[in-house]
Design a protein around this motif. Sequence first.
Motif, PDB file in Angstrom:
ATOM      1  N   SER A  46      16.472  70.509  14.197  1.00 50.89           N
ATOM      2  CA  SER A  46      17.827  70.858  13.762  1.00 50.89           C
ATOM      3  C   SER A  46      18.283  70.068  12.542  1.00 50.89           C
ATOM      4  CB  SER A  46      18.823  70.657  14.905  1.00 50.89           C
ATOM      5  OG  SER A  46      18.582  71.574  15.931  1.00 50.89           O
ATOM      6  N   GLY A  47      17.386  69.863  11.601  1.00 48.59           N
ATOM      7  CA  GLY A  47      17.745  69.166  10.388  1.00 48.59           C
ATOM      8  C   GLY A  47      17.589  67.666  10.433  1.00 48.59           C
ATOM      9  N   TYR A  48      17.252  67.118  11.587  1.00 46.49           N
ATOM     10  CA  TYR A  48      17.082  65.674  11.718  1.00 46.49           C
ATOM     11  C   TYR A  48      15.614  65.291  11.705  1.00 46.49           C
ATOM     12  CZ  TYR A  48      22.004  65.426  12.869  1.00 46.49           C
ATOM     13  OH  TYR A  48      23.365  65.517  12.810  1.00 46.49           O
ATOM     14  N   VAL A  49      15.310  64.218  11.042  1.00 47.20           N
ATOM     15  CA  VAL A  49      13.962  63.686  10.976  1.00 47.20           C
ATOM     16  C   VAL A  49      13.939  62.420  11.813  1.00 47.20           C
ATOM     17  CG1 VAL A  49      12.182  62.750   9.448  1.00 47.20           C
ATOM     18  CG2 VAL A  49      13.625  64.643   8.682  1.00 47.20           C
ATOM     19  N   VAL A  50      12.985  62.361  12.753  1.00 44.26           N
ATOM     20  CA  VAL A  50      12.925  61.250  13.694  1.00 44.26           C
ATOM     21  C   VAL A  50      11.528  60.641  13.668  1.00 44.26           C
ATOM     22  CG1 VAL A  50      13.201  60.591  16.117  1.00 44.26           C
ATOM     23  CG2 VAL A  50      14.611  62.414  15.164  1.00 44.26           C
TER      24      VAL A  50
END
Length: 145
Positions: free
Chosen positions: A32-36
């Motif tokens: 959802s658009g987040y990089v982890v």
Amino acid sequence: MRHQAIQIIDTVTEEEYLHYESTATIRHEYYSGYVVAMASGSANHNKITLNLTTLLHGNLPERCELYSSDMRLRVKRQKEVSYRYPDVWVRCGNDPLTTETTGEDACLIIEVMSHGTRTVDETYKVTEYAQALRHCNGEYLNGRF
């Protein structure tokens, strides 16, 4: 002790993630658009993953390929895309890989849970993986595992 992954970048596009990941020195997942950043593994986690890979390797039906956590899985949901690195996964059929490091259309996905990743594994990932498995033609693994 294994720690849960932390968010390192605010929302980015799929293209920005793929560009960033192509030059990164550590692996990251995208949701959802987040990089982890990926959490590091433990000795037990590694043993379980290797045992599963070994067990599956000799028992796969023809036209099925086995991948480990070095291979990224792209999961397309209605309007969202995520990229995960399942511990072990299988894809079947003749469709080519999306790229040399990314595949889609998994038929079997195994995520070895740990205390640090359990919440993400049991919520976000289980939903994404269920969507990914919808695209698999069940005839390949039917009755095999």
